[in-house]
Design a protein around this motif. Structure first.
Motif, PDB file in Angstrom:
ATOM      1  N   LEU A 118       0.861  -1.182   0.000  1.00  0.00           N
ATOM      2  CA  LEU A 118       0.000   0.000   0.000  1.00  0.00           C
ATOM      3  C   LEU A 118       0.891   1.223   0.000  1.00  0.00           C
ATOM      4  CD1 LEU A 118      -2.657  -1.158   2.613  1.00  0.00           C
ATOM      5  CD2 LEU A 118      -3.019  -0.873   0.155  1.00  0.00           C
ATOM      6  N   ARG A 119       0.474   2.245  -0.730  1.00  0.00           N
ATOM      7  CA  ARG A 119       1.334   3.419  -0.882  1.00  0.00           C
ATOM      8  C   ARG A 119       0.504   4.684  -0.707  1.00  0.00           C
ATOM      9  NH1 ARG A 119       6.289   4.080  -3.493  1.00  0.00           N
ATOM     10  NH2 ARG A 119       6.731   6.167  -4.303  1.00  0.00           N
ATOM     11  N   PRO A 135       4.325  -2.511   3.230  1.00  0.00           N
ATOM     12  CA  PRO A 135       4.220  -3.869   2.702  1.00  0.00           C
ATOM     13  C   PRO A 135       3.084  -4.621   3.392  1.00  0.00           C
ATOM     14  CG  PRO A 135       6.493  -3.343   3.285  1.00  0.00           C
ATOM     15  CD  PRO A 135       5.629  -2.260   3.883  1.00  0.00           C
ATOM     16  N   VAL A 136       2.306  -5.318   2.586  1.00  0.00           N
ATOM     17  CA  VAL A 136       1.196  -6.102   3.116  1.00  0.00           C
ATOM     18  C   VAL A 136       1.456  -7.597   2.962  1.00  0.00           C
ATOM     19  CG1 VAL A 136      -1.279  -6.589   2.889  1.00  0.00           C
ATOM     20  CG2 VAL A 136      -0.419  -4.249   2.623  1.00  0.00           C
ATOM     21  N   MET A 180      -2.889   0.666  -4.219  1.00  0.00           N
ATOM     22  CA  MET A 180      -2.484  -0.706  -3.887  1.00  0.00           C
ATOM     23  C   MET A 180      -1.760  -1.268  -5.103  1.00  0.00           C
ATOM     24  SD  MET A 180      -4.877  -3.989  -2.834  1.00  0.00           S
ATOM     25  CE  MET A 180      -5.506  -3.145  -1.381  1.00  0.00           C
ATOM     26  N   ALA A 181      -0.583  -1.863  -4.900  1.00  0.00           N
ATOM     27  CA  ALA A 181       0.221  -2.432  -5.985  1.00  0.00           C
ATOM     28  C   ALA A 181       0.476  -3.911  -5.701  1.00  0.00           C
ATOM     29  CB  ALA A 181       1.535  -1.681  -6.141  1.00  0.00           C
ATOM     30  N   THR A 198      -1.497  -2.002 -10.445  1.00  0.00           N
ATOM     31  CA  THR A 198      -1.840  -1.062  -9.369  1.00  0.00           C
ATOM     32  C   THR A 198      -3.295  -0.631  -9.517  1.00  0.00           C
ATOM     33  OG1 THR A 198      -1.103   0.851 -10.659  1.00  0.00           O
ATOM     34  CG2 THR A 198       0.528  -0.204  -9.216  1.00  0.00           C
ATOM     35  N   THR A 199      -3.863  -0.207  -8.421  1.00  0.00           N
ATOM     36  CA  THR A 199      -5.222   0.313  -8.445  1.00  0.00           C
ATOM     37  C   THR A 199      -5.406   1.303  -7.304  1.00  0.00           C
ATOM     38  OG1 THR A 199      -7.579  -0.285  -8.390  1.00  0.00           O
ATOM     39  CG2 THR A 199      -6.092  -1.554  -7.007  1.00  0.00           C
ATOM     40  N   PRO A 200      -6.155   2.352  -7.523  1.00  0.00           N
ATOM     41  CA  PRO A 200      -6.403   3.304  -6.410  1.00  0.00           C
ATOM     42  C   PRO A 200      -7.374   2.693  -5.395  1.00  0.00           C
ATOM     43  CG  PRO A 200      -7.606   3.959  -8.376  1.00  0.00           C
ATOM     44  CD  PRO A 200      -6.747   2.821  -8.795  1.00  0.00           C
TER      45      PRO A 200
END
Length: 394
Positions: A118-119, A135-136, A180-181, A198-200
């Motif tokens: 997650l960023r 990091p997840v 999220m990547a 990636t996705t928002p």
């Protein structure tokens, strides 16, 4: 049979060379025909196998309290939106499939690694000026029947609180963006590669959702073998070579048989055809004309005829071409001078019987002479009296 003086001249000049060339072409064509029949065309086609690597990322959330919409304990799967109070934790389910697409069989001896992060980014005018990465998931799941599966649970409430905190920090300067990547690395034994999507992530006070899909796929191909196909060569090619060879050999035989040995005679025949309108057939007496001028070629005789407006007479018996103009005979012949054309050419060697003055005639010849009065004995009163009378009789 072709009757062309020009062809005769060409064959007389170059008949041997033409025959050799035609013979060589014929032999080579026949040999090429045999080679084409004995050596069919072999086509080699490479065969390829494909390997597919596909990653699907699913989501789910468990309802933690009873509501008018759900019951506590219900699991919501791949929902386009999740309620924050009823399901505050989101579970991510990455699943990577590795298989041989050509045979549809799974690949068991490969390796897969999953990473989920997650960023947070502080953005101004669309450009980030600060970021924070959490990091997840970092895991290398085992492959079972071509499938590698992982799971990661995210506390969405904690993310919402961190997002509100950051938003207060950048108030009036920019905004906070959460993405999220998901990153996949794989090794199929033949091919290695990676995929990143990636996705928002949108979080409000009431709900949260993912802006897009994290799924992806890749395809790799490799040569697995070759296929050889043998086909006969084109019938048109074989037939063409065969016909060419046959015609060339037939042409060589024709040229060899047809080629005249006398180039001068062939050249004269061409001239005869070319100047046929100036030449007439006839008989030329020996005593005609006061003077006799020998010319080098038939063409010279025709030139004289044209200049004097006379005709060329061809005496076939004497093989003589002549023009009479003002008592002068202009002539051309292969036999030599004017006097040498008086008698036909004779092949004396062809006479098989020679009588010796002191010998006797063969019986066959003697029998033929029997009964001929002209050669009677001189003592015979019915015979000739002397040699002069015999000569006059001849």
């Amino acid at each position: 049979m072709i009757d062309s003086p020009r062809l005769e001249l060409v064959l007389a000049r170059s008949g041997r060379e033409i025959a050799i060339v035609l013979a060589v072409v014929g032999v080579l064509s026949i040999a090429a025909t045999g080679w084409a029949v004995a050596n069919p065309v072999t086509t080699t086609t490479p065969q390829f196998d494909e390997e597919h690597v596909t990653t699907d990322v699913g989501t789910s959330a468990v309802v933690t309290q009873n509501t008018t919409l759900w019951t506590e304990g219900d699991r919501l799967t791949d929902s386009p939106v999740y309620m924050l109070n009823e399901s505050p934790e989101l579970t991510i389910h990455p699943e990577t499939r590795v298989q041989n697409a050509s045979g549809g069989t799974p690949i068991e001896d490969g390796a897969v690694r999953h990473e989920l992060v997650l960023r947070f980014e502080a953005v101004r005018n669309g450009e980030p000026f600060w970021n924070e990465t959490r990091p997840v998931l970092r895991e290398s799941p085992s492959i079972d029947t071509g499938v590698a599966t992982s799971n990661a649970t995210i506390d969405i409430e904690a993310l919402r609180q961190r997002q509100r905190q950051l938003e207060r920090e950048v108030t009036g300067v920019g905004s906070i963006r959460l993405t999220m990547a998901f990153h996949t690395e794989y090794d199929t034994g033949r091919h290695q590669g990676s995929m990143t999507t990636t996705t928002p992530v949108s979080i409000t006070d009431e709900a949260y959702w993912l802006g897009g899909s994290l799924s992806d796929s890749a395809t790799h191909s490799h040569q697995s073998g070759i296929t050889r196909t043998t086909e006969s060569r084109s019938p048109a090619l074989i037939g063409g070579l065969s016909v060419l060879g046959t015609l060339a050999l037939a042409g060589a035989a024709f040229v060899t048989r047809r080629s005249p040995a006398d180039i001068d005679a062939a050249r004269r025949a061409v001239h005869e055809q070319r100047y046929a309108e100036w030449i007439s057939q006839g008989s030329i007496p020996m005593w005609i004309g006061d003077h006799h001028v020998a010319l080098e070629t038939l063409e010279d005789v025709v030139d004289v005829a044209i200049d004097t407006n006379e005709r060329v007479v061809h005496d076939e018996q004497r093989d003589l071409f002549a023009v009479l103009s003002d008592g002068v005979i202009y002539y051309y012949t292969d036999r030599g001078l004017w006097e040498e054309t008086a008698w036909p050419e004779m092949d004396l060697q062809s006479q098989s019987t020679v009588v010796d003055a002191d010998g006797e005639l063969p019986p066959s010849d003697a029998s033929e002479l029997e009964g001929i009065d002209e050669f009677a004995d001189a003592d015979d009163p019915d015979g000739f009296e002397d040699d002069e009378e015999i000569w006059n009789q001849l």
